[in-house]
Write a protein that holds these residues in place. Sequence first.
Motif, PDB file in Angstrom:
ATOM      1  N   ILE A 155       0.513  -1.349   0.124  1.00 31.04           N
ATOM      2  CA  ILE A 155      -0.235   0.340  -0.048  1.00 31.04           C
ATOM      3  C   ILE A 155       0.891   1.182   0.549  1.00 31.04           C
ATOM      4  O   ILE A 155       0.736   1.999  -0.555  1.00 31.04           O
ATOM      5  CB  ILE A 155      -1.274  -0.332   1.314  1.00 31.04           C
ATOM      6  CG1 ILE A 155      -2.188  -1.155   0.928  1.00 31.04           C
ATOM      7  CG2 ILE A 155      -1.928   1.051   1.498  1.00 31.04           C
ATOM      8  CD1 ILE A 155      -3.101  -1.472   2.272  1.00 31.04           C
TER       9      ILE A 155
ATOM     10  N   TYR B  79       2.085   2.490  -3.792  1.00 28.99           N
ATOM     11  CA  TYR B  79       1.229   2.758  -4.593  1.00 28.99           C
ATOM     12  C   TYR B  79       1.120   4.393  -3.342  1.00 28.99           C
ATOM     13  O   TYR B  79       1.146   5.341  -4.276  1.00 28.99           O
ATOM     14  CB  TYR B  79      -0.114   2.213  -4.494  1.00 28.99           C
ATOM     15  CG  TYR B  79       0.027   0.893  -5.340  1.00 28.99           C
ATOM     16  CD1 TYR B  79       0.018   0.937  -6.743  1.00 28.99           C
ATOM     17  CD2 TYR B  79       0.585  -0.388  -5.347  1.00 28.99           C
ATOM     18  CE1 TYR B  79      -0.075  -0.433  -7.493  1.00 28.99           C
ATOM     19  CE2 TYR B  79       0.576  -1.398  -5.628  1.00 28.99           C
ATOM     20  CZ  TYR B  79       0.921  -1.394  -7.076  1.00 28.99           C
ATOM     21  OH  TYR B  79       0.785  -2.235  -7.832  1.00 28.99           O
TER      22      TYR B  79
ATOM     23  N   LEU C 129      -4.348   6.660  -5.448  1.00 26.76           N
ATOM     24  CA  LEU C 129      -5.711   6.751  -5.131  1.00 26.76           C
ATOM     25  C   LEU C 129      -5.570   5.204  -5.274  1.00 26.76           C
ATOM     26  O   LEU C 129      -6.920   4.612  -4.104  1.00 26.76           O
ATOM     27  CB  LEU C 129      -6.501   7.213  -6.203  1.00 26.76           C
ATOM     28  CG  LEU C 129      -8.266   7.278  -5.849  1.00 26.76           C
ATOM     29  CD1 LEU C 129      -8.074   7.768  -4.977  1.00 26.76           C
ATOM     30  CD2 LEU C 129      -9.261   7.433  -6.965  1.00 26.76           C
ATOM     31  N   ILE C 130      -5.355   4.225  -5.481  1.00 25.17           N
ATOM     32  CA  ILE C 130      -5.564   3.108  -5.119  1.00 25.17           C
ATOM     33  C   ILE C 130      -5.300   2.436  -3.836  1.00 25.17           C
ATOM     34  O   ILE C 130      -5.294   1.873  -3.423  1.00 25.17           O
ATOM     35  CB  ILE C 130      -5.134   2.034  -6.308  1.00 25.17           C
ATOM     36  CG1 ILE C 130      -5.475   1.917  -7.613  1.00 25.17           C
ATOM     37  CG2 ILE C 130      -4.705   0.807  -6.297  1.00 25.17           C
ATOM     38  CD1 ILE C 130      -4.912   1.277  -8.527  1.00 25.17           C
TER      39      ILE C 130
ATOM     40  N   ILE D 172      -4.667   4.637  -1.298  1.00 25.44           N
ATOM     41  CA  ILE D 172      -4.755   5.232  -0.428  1.00 25.44           C
ATOM     42  C   ILE D 172      -6.295   4.209   0.120  1.00 25.44           C
ATOM     43  O   ILE D 172      -7.106   4.337   1.081  1.00 25.44           O
ATOM     44  CB  ILE D 172      -5.506   6.525  -0.917  1.00 25.44           C
ATOM     45  CG1 ILE D 172      -3.919   7.918  -0.134  1.00 25.44           C
ATOM     46  CG2 ILE D 172      -6.709   7.691   0.050  1.00 25.44           C
ATOM     47  CD1 ILE D 172      -3.659   8.050   0.476  1.00 25.44           C
ATOM     48  N   VAL D 173      -7.252   3.824  -1.010  1.00 24.23           N
ATOM     49  CA  VAL D 173      -8.274   3.859  -1.131  1.00 24.23           C
ATOM     50  C   VAL D 173      -7.510   1.779   0.814  1.00 24.23           C
ATOM     51  O   VAL D 173      -8.708   1.288   1.029  1.00 24.23           O
ATOM     52  CB  VAL D 173      -9.272   2.977  -1.838  1.00 24.23           C
ATOM     53  CG1 VAL D 173      -9.971   1.400  -1.548  1.00 24.23           C
ATOM     54  CG2 VAL D 173      -9.768   4.286  -2.458  1.00 24.23           C
ATOM     55  N   GLY D 174      -6.588   2.030  -0.434  1.00 24.94           N
ATOM     56  CA  GLY D 174      -5.574   0.312   0.154  1.00 24.94           C
ATOM     57  C   GLY D 174      -6.021   0.173   1.529  1.00 24.94           C
ATOM     58  O   GLY D 174      -5.703  -0.191   2.707  1.00 24.94           O
TER      59      GLY D 174
ATOM     60  N   LEU E 260      -7.308   3.196   3.902  1.00 22.63           N
ATOM     61  CA  LEU E 260      -8.191   3.370   4.197  1.00 22.63           C
ATOM     62  C   LEU E 260      -8.814   2.070   4.721  1.00 22.63           C
ATOM     63  O   LEU E 260      -9.605   1.300   6.004  1.00 22.63           O
ATOM     64  CB  LEU E 260      -9.322   3.745   3.348  1.00 22.63           C
ATOM     65  CG  LEU E 260      -9.088   5.124   3.491  1.00 22.63           C
ATOM     66  CD1 LEU E 260      -9.757   6.346   2.472  1.00 22.63           C
ATOM     67  CD2 LEU E 260      -9.287   5.628   5.053  1.00 22.63           C
ATOM     68  N   SER E 261      -8.866   1.229   3.838  1.00 26.24           N
ATOM     69  CA  SER E 261      -9.204  -0.776   4.231  1.00 26.24           C
ATOM     70  C   SER E 261      -8.817  -1.093   5.384  1.00 26.24           C
ATOM     71  O   SER E 261      -9.026  -1.696   6.311  1.00 26.24           O
ATOM     72  CB  SER E 261      -8.904  -1.139   3.199  1.00 26.24           C
ATOM     73  OG  SER E 261     -10.022  -0.410   2.184  1.00 26.24           O
ATOM     74  N   TYR E 262      -7.140  -1.267   5.435  1.00 31.85           N
ATOM     75  CA  TYR E 262      -6.347  -1.547   6.336  1.00 31.85           C
ATOM     76  C   TYR E 262      -6.721  -0.742   7.566  1.00 31.85           C
ATOM     77  O   TYR E 262      -6.776  -1.547   8.467  1.00 31.85           O
ATOM     78  CB  TYR E 262      -5.037  -0.930   5.607  1.00 31.85           C
ATOM     79  CG  TYR E 262      -3.332  -1.796   5.891  1.00 31.85           C
ATOM     80  CD1 TYR E 262      -2.701  -3.084   6.042  1.00 31.85           C
ATOM     81  CD2 TYR E 262      -3.039  -1.234   7.960  1.00 31.85           C
ATOM     82  CE1 TYR E 262      -2.135  -3.952   6.887  1.00 31.85           C
ATOM     83  CE2 TYR E 262      -1.916  -1.877   8.561  1.00 31.85           C
ATOM     84  CZ  TYR E 262      -1.915  -3.521   7.746  1.00 31.85           C
ATOM     85  OH  TYR E 262      -0.587  -3.600   8.578  1.00 31.85           O
TER      86      TYR E 262
END
Length: 197
Positions: free
Chosen positions: A56, A59, A166-167, A169-171, A173-175
Motif C-alpha cells: 500500500i 502505491y 488513489l489505489i 489510499i483506498v487500500g 483506508l481499508s487497512y
Amino acid sequence: MPDQLLQALVWTDYRLAVLFTVLIPLILIVWAFVKKADAIVRLLIIYWRVSSLLAITVYIMIASWPIGFISGWFARILIPISLWFWVDVNEDIEDQPTNPLKLTLTAWRWAITIYCGIGVLWSIPSLGCAFTPEAAETFACRVWLEPAWLFKQYFHPESSPQFLGLIGIVGLLSYVLYLSYFVLIRLGKQGRIAMEQ
C-alpha cells in the motif's frame, strides 16, 4: 550525510525489503503449504495480511503523497509484532520437531525482526517528509520515493501516479478499518489467539 551515501543506503534498504518481506516469506509459505505445516501457513497468512501495508505504501509513494512515509514506518513496527504475537501459533510451531522448514522460519523471523527494528530507527528522519508539502522537491525526501517510481516504471508504465496513489489510499483506508476492528473488537474477545473461535 552526503547525498550519494544516503541514496545508496535507501536503495540498499529497499533491496533488503524485497528479500526479507517478499521473496523469503513467499518461498516459506509455498514450502509450508507443500509440507502441510498448518501453523506455519497460518503465521505466514497473518504476515502477508499485515505486510500488505508495505505494498500500500509503495502505491501511495508513487504519487509522492506524504502519508506514505508514515504508513511505511508503521509497517516496520507491525510486521515483527505480527510474527511473534500469537500464543497458539507460537506454541504449535515450537511443538513441531526440528526440521529445515522450522529452522528457516525461525531464522527468518529473527532476521526480519532485526531488519524492521533497525529500519524503524533508520527511517525516523524520513518522517519529517510526511509534513513536507512538496516532499518530492527535496533530495532528502525524494530519495525515499525513487524506488517506488522505479516500481511504477516496471509494473505500471501506462498508469498515472495519481491513479496508483488513489489505489494506495483506498487500500490504506481499508487497512486502517480492519486494524481498528481487530484492536478494538476482536483482540478483546480472542486475545492473542490466532484461530477464529
